[in-house]
Design a protein around this motif. Structure first.
Motif, PDB file in Angstrom:
ATOM      1  N   ARG A   1       0.813  -1.213   0.000  1.00 51.40           N
ATOM      2  CA  ARG A   1       0.000   0.000   0.000  1.00 51.40           C
ATOM      3  C   ARG A   1       0.849   1.268   0.000  1.00 51.40           C
ATOM      4  O   ARG A   1       0.511   2.266  -0.642  1.00 51.40           O
ATOM      5  CB  ARG A   1      -0.921  -0.025   1.227  1.00 51.40           C
ATOM      6  N   LYS A   2       1.975   1.259   0.699  1.00 51.60           N
ATOM      7  CA  LYS A   2       2.815   2.452   0.782  1.00 51.60           C
ATOM      8  C   LYS A   2       3.437   2.813  -0.567  1.00 51.60           C
ATOM      9  O   LYS A   2       3.877   3.945  -0.763  1.00 51.60           O
ATOM     10  CB  LYS A   2       3.923   2.239   1.815  1.00 51.60           C
ATOM     11  N   LYS A   3       3.491   1.875  -1.467  1.00 53.91           N
ATOM     12  CA  LYS A   3       4.100   2.108  -2.778  1.00 53.91           C
ATOM     13  C   LYS A   3       3.098   2.645  -3.799  1.00 53.91           C
ATOM     14  O   LYS A   3       3.434   2.842  -4.961  1.00 53.91           O
ATOM     15  CB  LYS A   3       4.722   0.802  -3.298  1.00 53.91           C
ATOM     16  N   ILE A   4       1.860   2.868  -3.351  1.00 49.86           N
ATOM     17  CA  ILE A   4       0.784   3.274  -4.257  1.00 49.86           C
ATOM     18  C   ILE A   4       0.251   4.647  -3.875  1.00 49.86           C
ATOM     19  O   ILE A   4      -0.081   4.897  -2.712  1.00 49.86           O
ATOM     20  CB  ILE A   4      -0.371   2.254  -4.220  1.00 49.86           C
ATOM     21  N   ALA A   5       0.166   5.547  -4.852  1.00 48.48           N
ATOM     22  CA  ALA A   5      -0.428   6.869  -4.652  1.00 48.48           C
ATOM     23  C   ALA A   5      -1.710   6.964  -5.473  1.00 48.48           C
ATOM     24  O   ALA A   5      -1.778   6.462  -6.594  1.00 48.48           O
ATOM     25  CB  ALA A   5       0.545   7.962  -5.070  1.00 48.48           C
ATOM     26  N   TYR A   6      -2.716   7.618  -4.911  1.00 47.63           N
ATOM     27  CA  TYR A   6      -4.033   7.693  -5.540  1.00 47.63           C
ATOM     28  C   TYR A   6      -4.523   9.131  -5.537  1.00 47.63           C
ATOM     29  O   TYR A   6      -4.530   9.792  -4.499  1.00 47.63           O
ATOM     30  CB  TYR A   6      -5.003   6.784  -4.775  1.00 47.63           C
ATOM     31  N   VAL A   7      -4.922   9.614  -6.708  1.00 45.74           N
ATOM     32  CA  VAL A   7      -5.546  10.930  -6.842  1.00 45.74           C
ATOM     33  C   VAL A   7      -7.001  10.711  -7.245  1.00 45.74           C
ATOM     34  O   VAL A   7      -7.277  10.300  -8.375  1.00 45.74           O
ATOM     35  CB  VAL A   7      -4.829  11.804  -7.891  1.00 45.74           C
ATOM     36  N   PRO A   8      -7.946  10.939  -6.335  1.00 44.47           N
ATOM     37  CA  PRO A   8      -9.362  10.673  -6.646  1.00 44.47           C
ATOM     38  C   PRO A   8      -9.965  11.724  -7.559  1.00 44.47           C
ATOM     39  O   PRO A   8      -9.336  12.752  -7.855  1.00 44.47           O
ATOM     40  CB  PRO A   8     -10.020  10.709  -5.258  1.00 44.47           C
TER      41      PRO A   8
ATOM     42  N   LYS B   1       8.718  18.555   5.580  1.00 46.76           N
ATOM     43  CA  LYS B   1       8.214  19.838   5.081  1.00 46.76           C
ATOM     44  C   LYS B   1       9.049  20.342   3.898  1.00 46.76           C
ATOM     45  O   LYS B   1       8.499  20.881   2.930  1.00 46.76           O
ATOM     46  CB  LYS B   1       8.183  20.871   6.207  1.00 46.76           C
ATOM     47  N   GLU B   2      10.347  20.156   3.975  1.00 43.50           N
ATOM     48  CA  GLU B   2      11.205  20.551   2.856  1.00 43.50           C
ATOM     49  C   GLU B   2      10.890  19.727   1.613  1.00 43.50           C
ATOM     50  O   GLU B   2      10.881  20.252   0.494  1.00 43.50           O
ATOM     51  CB  GLU B   2      12.673  20.393   3.251  1.00 43.50           C
ATOM     52  N   TRP B   3      10.634  18.442   1.813  1.00 42.66           N
ATOM     53  CA  TRP B   3      10.287  17.578   0.684  1.00 42.66           C
ATOM     54  C   TRP B   3       8.937  17.983   0.093  1.00 42.66           C
ATOM     55  O   TRP B   3       8.770  18.016  -1.127  1.00 42.66           O
ATOM     56  CB  TRP B   3      10.273  16.120   1.143  1.00 42.66           C
ATOM     57  N   ALA B   4       7.965  18.313   0.948  1.00 41.71           N
ATOM     58  CA  ALA B   4       6.649  18.746   0.465  1.00 41.71           C
ATOM     59  C   ALA B   4       6.772  20.014  -0.373  1.00 41.71           C
ATOM     60  O   ALA B   4       6.120  20.149  -1.421  1.00 41.71           O
ATOM     61  CB  ALA B   4       5.699  18.965   1.642  1.00 41.71           C
ATOM     62  N   ILE B   5       7.619  20.943   0.065  1.00 49.14           N
ATOM     63  CA  ILE B   5       7.848  22.179  -0.702  1.00 49.14           C
ATOM     64  C   ILE B   5       8.467  21.847  -2.061  1.00 49.14           C
ATOM     65  O   ILE B   5       8.094  22.435  -3.089  1.00 49.14           O
ATOM     66  CB  ILE B   5       8.740  23.156   0.086  1.00 49.14           C
ATOM     67  N   GLN B   6       9.408  20.913  -2.086  1.00 49.19           N
ATOM     68  CA  GLN B   6      10.005  20.497  -3.356  1.00 49.19           C
ATOM     69  C   GLN B   6       8.954  19.937  -4.304  1.00 49.19           C
ATOM     70  O   GLN B   6       8.990  20.213  -5.517  1.00 49.19           O
ATOM     71  CB  GLN B   6      11.085  19.449  -3.106  1.00 49.19           C
ATOM     72  N   CYS B   7       8.013  19.167  -3.769  1.00 50.20           N
ATOM     73  CA  CYS B   7       6.948  18.600  -4.607  1.00 50.20           C
ATOM     74  C   CYS B   7       6.023  19.696  -5.127  1.00 50.20           C
ATOM     75  O   CYS B   7       5.571  19.639  -6.283  1.00 50.20           O
ATOM     76  CB  CYS B   7       6.163  17.558  -3.809  1.00 50.20           C
TER      77      CYS B   7
ATOM     78  N   ARG C   1       0.905  15.923  -3.705  1.00 46.75           N
ATOM     79  CA  ARG C   1       0.728  15.004  -2.571  1.00 46.75           C
ATOM     80  C   ARG C   1       1.131  13.586  -2.957  1.00 46.75           C
ATOM     81  O   ARG C   1       1.788  12.877  -2.186  1.00 46.75           O
ATOM     82  CB  ARG C   1      -0.717  15.024  -2.079  1.00 46.75           C
ATOM     83  N   ALA C   2       0.741  13.173  -4.167  1.00 45.79           N
ATOM     84  CA  ALA C   2       1.118  11.845  -4.649  1.00 45.79           C
ATOM     85  C   ALA C   2       2.631  11.735  -4.817  1.00 45.79           C
ATOM     86  O   ALA C   2       3.238  10.713  -4.457  1.00 45.79           O
ATOM     87  CB  ALA C   2       0.406  11.552  -5.973  1.00 45.79           C
ATOM     88  N   LEU C   3       3.256  12.781  -5.341  1.00 48.06           N
ATOM     89  CA  LEU C   3       4.717  12.783  -5.496  1.00 48.06           C
ATOM     90  C   LEU C   3       5.416  12.699  -4.137  1.00 48.06           C
ATOM     91  O   LEU C   3       6.447  12.031  -3.994  1.00 48.06           O
ATOM     92  CB  LEU C   3       5.170  14.047  -6.224  1.00 48.06           C
ATOM     93  N   ALA C   4       4.835  13.365  -3.138  1.00 45.52           N
ATOM     94  CA  ALA C   4       5.428  13.372  -1.803  1.00 45.52           C
ATOM     95  C   ALA C   4       5.468  11.977  -1.197  1.00 45.52           C
ATOM     96  O   ALA C   4       6.288  11.691  -0.324  1.00 45.52           O
ATOM     97  CB  ALA C   4       4.654  14.317  -0.892  1.00 45.52           C
TER      98      ALA C   4
END
Length: 247
Positions: A72-79, A115-121, A150-153
């Motif tokens: 599950r952690k390897k999967i990102a979902y955009v509804p 937070k730094e990673w989220a900003i990069q995304c 969010r999915a990239l993060a």
């Protein structure tokens, strides 16, 4: 080589009606795959069943060679956008930070590194300047960019997007498509429910053509044959030609 996604004899019912009937296919890693078909064909139902978001009647689904609950952690979902509560009081940055949660320990909160990673995304999707805005204040295209961030993060290996271009401006659509192609170039796999056939040739490597049953799966060239498309769209096929959809 292990398939990114392997599905065998999938059957799914929705409100008592069989929405997906006996679908079997295998998707290789590194592909950008569109799920297309007429309205009511079961596209979103099929996507949600792959993710185990809705129950299946029967069938086997494996992701990276394993049951989905194990990866599950390897999967990102955009509804779909209409599945999201845009009035929820959350900022753009906090929305993207949610993508880092699968990699945190129980009760652990995101720290400076996350937070730094989220900003990069956010920078990658061109939304860093909106980090403090409430998500509901953004346009449709901006909102979709944030959810892609969010999915990239999440640092996922597989990305599932349900109708990501509905209500999105042309600039955002181009940005999203380019990022999805970049993701696939990293040998990650992207599955997109899509309705605009006129752009399928430019966007996707492969197409899954559904009308409750699997009509065809292959390269865009293989699926975009008049006889194949007509089998899925039936009475809509003549109308599609009239409005300029090239097959």
């Amino acid at each position: 080589m292990t398939s990114a996604i392997s599905i065998h004899d999938l059957h799914v019912s929705y409100y008592g009606n069989e929405a997906v009937k006996g679908v079997s296919l295998s998707v290789e890693a590194g592909k950008l795959v569109g799920i297309i078909g007429p309205n009511g064909a079961g596209k979103s139902t099929f996507l949600k069943a792959m993710l185990n978001l809705i129950p299946k009647d029967k069938g086997e689904i494996k992701v990276l060679g394993r049951p989905i609950k194990e990866v599950r952690k390897k999967i990102a979902y955009v509804p779909q956008r209409n599945d999201i509560d845009w009035d929820f009081p959350i900022t753009v940055l906090d929305t993207v930070l949610i993508g880092t949660y699968p990699h945190l320990k129980v009760f652990q909160r995101p720290k400076k590194k996350e937070k730094e990673w989220a900003i990069q995304c956010l920078e990658r999707v061109g939304m860093q300047e909106f980090s403090k805005r409430q998500i509901g204040e953004l346009s449709g295209g901006q909102q979709q960019r944030v959810f892609l961030a969010r999915a990239l993060a999440q640092k996922a290996d597989l990305f599932f997007l349900d109708e990501p271009f509905v209500g999105v401006d042309a600039s955002s659509e181009e940005t999203i498509v380019n990022i999805l192609k970049e993701i696939c170039n990293q040998n990650k796999t992207v599955i997109v429910v899509h309705h605009d056939l006129s752009k399928a040739n430019d966007y996707f490597d492969e197409l899954i053509l559904l009308n409750k049953e699997l009509i065809s799966y292959g390269t865009v060239k293989e699926v975009f044959q008049p006889g194949v498309i007509e089998k899925a769209y039936k009475g809509q096929f003549a109308f599609m030609k009239e409005i300029g959809v090239t097959i």
